[in-house]
Design an enzyme around this catalytic site. Structure first.
Site, PDB file in Angstrom:
ATOM      1  N   TRP A  40      -9.891   1.813 -32.539  1.00  0.00           N
ATOM      2  CA  TRP A  40     -10.119   1.481 -31.126  1.00  0.00           C
ATOM      3  C   TRP A  40      -9.124   2.244 -30.259  1.00  0.00           C
ATOM      4  O   TRP A  40      -7.954   2.358 -30.595  1.00  0.00           O
ATOM      5  CB  TRP A  40      -9.922  -0.018 -30.893  1.00  0.00           C
ATOM      6  CG  TRP A  40     -11.172  -0.840 -30.788  1.00  0.00           C
ATOM      7  CD1 TRP A  40     -11.917  -1.342 -31.816  1.00  0.00           C
ATOM      8  CD2 TRP A  40     -11.810  -1.278 -29.585  1.00  0.00           C
ATOM      9  NE1 TRP A  40     -12.977  -2.076 -31.323  1.00  0.00           N
ATOM     10  CE2 TRP A  40     -12.940  -2.038 -29.961  1.00  0.00           C
ATOM     11  CE3 TRP A  40     -11.527  -1.089 -28.235  1.00  0.00           C
ATOM     12  CZ2 TRP A  40     -13.782  -2.629 -29.025  1.00  0.00           C
ATOM     13  CZ3 TRP A  40     -12.371  -1.679 -27.300  1.00  0.00           C
ATOM     14  CH2 TRP A  40     -13.494  -2.429 -27.695  1.00  0.00           C
ATOM     15  N   ILE A  49      -6.728  -3.024 -24.146  1.00  0.00           N
ATOM     16  CA  ILE A  49      -6.889  -2.791 -22.710  1.00  0.00           C
ATOM     17  C   ILE A  49      -7.747  -3.909 -22.141  1.00  0.00           C
ATOM     18  O   ILE A  49      -8.860  -4.154 -22.618  1.00  0.00           O
ATOM     19  CB  ILE A  49      -7.517  -1.412 -22.423  1.00  0.00           C
ATOM     20  CG1 ILE A  49      -6.585  -0.313 -22.946  1.00  0.00           C
ATOM     21  CG2 ILE A  49      -7.762  -1.246 -20.924  1.00  0.00           C
ATOM     22  CD1 ILE A  49      -7.148   1.088 -22.821  1.00  0.00           C
ATOM     23  N   THR A  87     -13.197 -10.156 -19.516  1.00  0.00           N
ATOM     24  CA  THR A  87     -13.232 -11.523 -20.065  1.00  0.00           C
ATOM     25  C   THR A  87     -11.861 -11.857 -20.644  1.00  0.00           C
ATOM     26  O   THR A  87     -10.932 -11.045 -20.608  1.00  0.00           O
ATOM     27  CB  THR A  87     -14.284 -11.640 -21.197  1.00  0.00           C
ATOM     28  OG1 THR A  87     -13.807 -10.940 -22.355  1.00  0.00           O
ATOM     29  CG2 THR A  87     -15.624 -11.105 -20.753  1.00  0.00           C
ATOM     30  N   HIS A 119     -11.235 -12.057 -23.721  1.00  0.00           N
ATOM     31  CA  HIS A 119     -11.124 -11.512 -25.088  1.00  0.00           C
ATOM     32  C   HIS A 119      -9.748 -10.884 -25.311  1.00  0.00           C
ATOM     33  O   HIS A 119      -9.126 -11.068 -26.347  1.00  0.00           O
ATOM     34  CB  HIS A 119     -12.242 -10.486 -25.287  1.00  0.00           C
ATOM     35  CG  HIS A 119     -12.525 -10.191 -26.717  1.00  0.00           C
ATOM     36  ND1 HIS A 119     -12.704  -8.928 -27.200  1.00  0.00           N
ATOM     37  CD2 HIS A 119     -12.663 -11.009 -27.789  1.00  0.00           C
ATOM     38  CE1 HIS A 119     -12.929  -8.962 -28.486  1.00  0.00           C
ATOM     39  NE2 HIS A 119     -12.915 -10.218 -28.873  1.00  0.00           N
ATOM     40  N   PHE A 142       5.966  -4.445 -34.144  1.00  0.00           N
ATOM     41  CA  PHE A 142       4.836  -4.715 -33.250  1.00  0.00           C
ATOM     42  C   PHE A 142       4.583  -3.483 -32.386  1.00  0.00           C
ATOM     43  O   PHE A 142       5.245  -3.259 -31.374  1.00  0.00           O
ATOM     44  CB  PHE A 142       5.141  -5.948 -32.383  1.00  0.00           C
ATOM     45  CG  PHE A 142       4.027  -6.338 -31.467  1.00  0.00           C
ATOM     46  CD1 PHE A 142       4.152  -6.252 -30.083  1.00  0.00           C
ATOM     47  CD2 PHE A 142       2.827  -6.814 -31.984  1.00  0.00           C
ATOM     48  CE1 PHE A 142       3.119  -6.625 -29.227  1.00  0.00           C
ATOM     49  CE2 PHE A 142       1.786  -7.179 -31.141  1.00  0.00           C
ATOM     50  CZ  PHE A 142       1.933  -7.086 -29.766  1.00  0.00           C
TER      51      PHE A 142
HETATM   52  N1  LIG Z   1     -11.153  -4.595 -26.984  1.00  0.00           N
HETATM   53  C1  LIG Z   1     -10.307  -4.089 -27.958  1.00  0.00           C
HETATM   54  C2  LIG Z   1     -10.455  -4.412 -29.305  1.00  0.00           C
HETATM   55  N2  LIG Z   1     -11.451  -5.239 -29.714  1.00  0.00           N
HETATM   56  C3  LIG Z   1     -11.873  -5.346 -31.111  1.00  0.00           C
HETATM   57  C4  LIG Z   1     -11.008  -6.325 -31.922  1.00  0.00           C
HETATM   58  O1  LIG Z   1      -9.686  -5.830 -32.114  1.00  0.00           O
HETATM   59  C5  LIG Z   1     -11.621  -6.539 -33.314  1.00  0.00           C
HETATM   60  O2  LIG Z   1     -11.753  -5.287 -33.968  1.00  0.00           O
HETATM   61  C6  LIG Z   1     -12.992  -7.213 -33.216  1.00  0.00           C
HETATM   62  O3  LIG Z   1     -12.878  -8.372 -32.434  1.00  0.00           O
HETATM   63  C7  LIG Z   1     -13.550  -7.570 -34.603  1.00  0.00           C
HETATM   64  O4  LIG Z   1     -12.655  -8.418 -35.287  1.00  0.00           O
HETATM   65  N3  LIG Z   1      -9.591  -3.927 -30.229  1.00  0.00           N
HETATM   66  C8  LIG Z   1      -8.558  -3.092 -29.847  1.00  0.00           C
HETATM   67  O5  LIG Z   1      -7.774  -2.636 -30.709  1.00  0.00           O
HETATM   68  N4  LIG Z   1      -8.393  -2.764 -28.528  1.00  0.00           N
HETATM   69  C9  LIG Z   1      -9.247  -3.239 -27.569  1.00  0.00           C
HETATM   70  O6  LIG Z   1      -9.054  -2.926 -26.353  1.00  0.00           O
HETATM   71  C1  LIG Z   2      -9.331  -6.163 -25.335  1.00  0.00           C
HETATM   72  C2  LIG Z   2     -10.803  -6.411 -25.308  1.00  0.00           C
HETATM   73  O1  LIG Z   2     -11.356  -7.012 -26.199  1.00  0.00           O
HETATM   74  C3  LIG Z   2     -11.568  -5.997 -24.090  1.00  0.00           C
HETATM   75  O2  LIG Z   2     -11.437  -4.592 -23.966  1.00  0.00           O
HETATM   76  C4  LIG Z   2     -13.034  -6.377 -24.190  1.00  0.00           C
HETATM   77  O3  LIG Z   2     -13.598  -6.177 -22.892  1.00  0.00           O
HETATM   78  P1  LIG Z   2     -14.381  -7.408 -22.196  1.00  0.00           P
HETATM   79  O4  LIG Z   2     -13.332  -8.494 -21.956  1.00  0.00           O
HETATM   80  O5  LIG Z   2     -14.897  -6.849 -20.883  1.00  0.00           O
HETATM   81  O6  LIG Z   2     -15.458  -7.854 -23.133  1.00  0.00           O
END
Ligand SMILES: Nc1c(NC[C@H](O)[C@H](O)[C@H](O)CO)[nH]c(=O)[nH]c1=O
Ligand SMILES: CC(=O)[C@@H](O)COP(=O)(O)O
Length: 167
Positions: free
Chosen positions: A29, A94, A98, A100, A125
């Protein structure tokens, strides 16, 4: 004895890493940013005396997978003739639209801390938690995206060496 400082943080000497074996687990990612961070960490480890063959890279999909992969790879090496002395887990989160972001950031940071404490092996980290791409690129040393650019991978490498040689 330290031979370099960044923002007042003293870092290791140029030979501190000569006997160390370091694991770098990084995400796919946001790879344009992650790859800069990984390169910064790798070059700093080499400059600190870590042998190229003792820098081992693995990649995972996203930040949420970093704790599991870091734990699995550290445990697997613990019983080998070449155990890892530290791990640097690198990813870039980033913020989207939402919650997330918040859930992944919290789970990943808590998870990586737990891996290090449970295994007794330093886990650095190396996850940027940014509100936008520019913030992330600047912290990966890209001065075209903003001022005061600095590659945090450099700091994580120094920290890995210091923690691996603690005590
Ligand atoms: N949005 C970002 C993600 N999302 C994916 C999660 O880390 C993970 O791979 C998924 O939820 C399946 O378990 N990951 C990042 O490294 N950076 C992002 O911005
Ligand atoms: C860090 C994330 O998971 C994020 O980039 C996902 O984007 P969204 O919150 O608009 O689904």
């Amino acid at each position: 004895m330290h031979d370099s400082t960044v923002k007042g943080i003293e870092f290791a000497t140029k030979s501190a890493g000569k006997d160390l074996r370091i694991l770098i687990v990084h995400t796919r990612w946001n790879s344009p940013i992650v790859n800069r961070l990984v390169e910064g960490a790798k070059q700093t480890l080499l400059e600190s005396g870590v042998l190229a063959e003792n820098i081992v890279l693995h990649n995972v999909p996203g930040a949420y997978e970093l704790p599991f992969a870091t734990q699995k790879l550290l445990k697997a090496s613990a019983g080998s003739t070449k155990p890892f002395d530290a791990a640097i887990s690198i990813g870039v989160l980033i913020k989207g639209s939402t919650m997330h972001f918040e859930y992944i950031a919290d789970a990943t940071s808590q998870g990586l801390m737990r891996v290090g404490l449970d295994l007794g092996i330093p886990v650095i980290f190396g996850v940027l938690t940014c509100l936008n791409e520019d913030q992330a690129f600047v912290r990966a040393g890209d001065s075209s995206r903003g001022s005061n650019a600095h590659n945090h991978g450099i700091d994580w490498a120094h920290t890995a060496i210091e923690m691996a040689t603690l005590g």
